[in-house]
Design an enzyme around this catalytic site. Structure first.
Site, PDB file in Angstrom:
ATOM      1  CG  HIS A  19      -2.091   0.953   1.064  1.00  0.00           C
ATOM      2  ND1 HIS A  19      -1.991   2.276   1.395  1.00  0.00           N
ATOM      3  CD2 HIS A  19      -3.342   0.766   0.576  1.00  0.00           C
ATOM      4  CE1 HIS A  19      -3.138   2.879   1.132  1.00  0.00           C
ATOM      5  NE2 HIS A  19      -3.973   1.983   0.640  1.00  0.00           N
ATOM      6  CG  ASP A  68      -7.282  -3.641  -3.988  1.00  0.00           C
ATOM      7  OD1 ASP A  68      -8.429  -3.185  -4.121  1.00  0.00           O
ATOM      8  OD2 ASP A  68      -6.254  -2.946  -4.092  1.00  0.00           O
TER       9      ASP A  68
END
Length: 397
Positions: free
Chosen positions: A300, A346
């Site tokens: 991330h 995700d």
């Protein structure tokens, strides 16, 4: 010249409030030292660092554009904490989607009123268009509903929120396959749907599950998709949120602002990442082994390790499918060992999709429906400002 600045001086140099200066500190954007002066603790900031950060607000580097926008909607901590309107996402995840949206919007209208009948009739024309991809159907539905809104140009707070509620409630009605037979992709070993939840008019989570799975949600399924909707509501200045703010700064109507967000969310590196993560997870469950670093689902730009949204959603997936949770755990361990990357939201969306037997494009649809909440909050927050987004180009190499 003094090499250090006080909090007030740093805020003035950056053109933000003192609270935002401390937000920059918590996000690792700005350094700070504290000293006791005349019996009280005072914060100081390096003058050169503050002026450099101020310059970044108006200058782009080759290949990188840094944009700092003051916002009270979301606060991110790189160490793994997410706050919406000052509330920890872990606390909000236990609330209903509509209740959490009301908090983000600072609005008390729960339950939501029904969608304007003209908007619903217009959106139902999507069935005639025959678009196969649910993301295309959602865009078409909002385009048609917006065209049927006789108050479309009204930028008042109440109308903006009415549009947001309407757009979100229209989504389940248009993203499912005609007749309610959305693709139902079973997981390894299968997942029992469980007892159906009680019909709850206006509950977006249950209606969206039915659209994407082709069946009524069981208790664990309902809890999982509602958690996904809550944790994905907003995440500071993601690409789609910035697009919405830019559209709002031009005085675009709320339908157009939402469509701007959907356009950016269509990208495989943003809203489509969950679809790619689902492919990766299925391949891992079927064959095992990794070929190179994962294309999506890990790492991330903000969080140094744990994505708190992923943790919350994966807990729900574990209750839905222990087998699916075990597969995610083994895949995550392998990726961390080989590539040093931690799972993000995700991958959690991918796990929900696989475990629940949802439509292949479910991660992108859930992401879009949830993020409309945050987009609307940013839309309203941007309105008082003028047309302020005008980056400058630099000569390429």
């Amino acid at each position: 010249m003094e090499a250090r600045l006080t909090t007030a001086q740093a805020a003035e140099a950056l053109g933000v409030r003192p609270s935002t200066v401390y937000a920059y500190v918590s996000r690792g954007v700005l350094g700070r030292v504290s000293e006791v002066v005349e019996g009280r603790r005072v914060s100081f900031f390096d003058r050169a660092e503050v002026l450099g950060l101020a310059a970044e607000r108006a200058r782009s580097r080759a290949g990188v554009v840094s944009t700092l926008i003051e916002s009270d909607v979301t606060s991110l901590d790189p160490r793994g904490r997410l706050l919406l309107r000052g509330h920890d996402i872990g606390d909000l995840a236990g609330q209903g989607f509509e209740q959490a949206a009301a908090l983000v919007w600072q609005d008390d209208s729960v339950p939501w009123p029904p969608v304007h009948p003209d908007w619903r009739r217009a959106a139902e024309q999507v069935a005639v268009a025959g678009a196969a991809d649910p993301r295309d159907r959602l865009v078409l539905a909002l385009t048609l509903a917006g065209a049927a809104d006789e108050h479309r140009e009204d930028l008042g707070r109440e109308h903006v929120l009415t549009v947001a509620r309407g757009a979100i409630q229209l989504a389940p009605a248009v993203v499912g396959v005609a007749g309610g037979d959305a693709p139902n992709r079973p997981t390894r070993g299968g997942v029992a749907p469980g007892a159906p939840v009680a019909e709850q008019p206006g509950r977006v989570a249950g209606e969206l599950w039915r659209a994407l799975a082709g069946r009524t949600a069981g208790p664990a399924e309902f809890a999982a998709i509602e958690t996904a909707l809550v944790v994905l509501m907003d995440h500071e200045l993601a690409a789609s949120t910035l697009a919405v703010r830019i559209a709002a700064s031009t005085r675009a109507d709320p339908w157009s602002c939402l469509l701007a967000g959907l356009a950016v969310l269509r990208g495989s590196r943003h809203g489509g990442a969950g679809i790619r993560a689902a492919v990766l997870l299925r391949e891992w469950m079927e064959r095992g082994g990794l070929v190179g670093p994962p294309a999506a689902g890990f790492g991330h730009a903000v969080y140094e390790q744990t994505d708190p949204r992923a943790e919350l959603l994966l807990e729900r997936v574990a209750a839905l499918s222990p087998e699916g949770a075990a597969a995610v755990e083994s895949l995550s361990t392998e990726v961390l060992r080989r590539h040093g990357a931690w799972p993000n939201v995700d991958l959690a969306l991918a796990a929900l999709t696989v475990a629940g037997g949802l439509d292949d494009r479910a991660p992108a649809v859930i992401f879009a429906v949830a993020r409309m909440v945050g987009w609307t909050a940013h839309m309203l927050e941007e309105q008082p400002h003028g047309l302020r987004y005008r980056p400058r180009a630099v000569a390429g190499g």
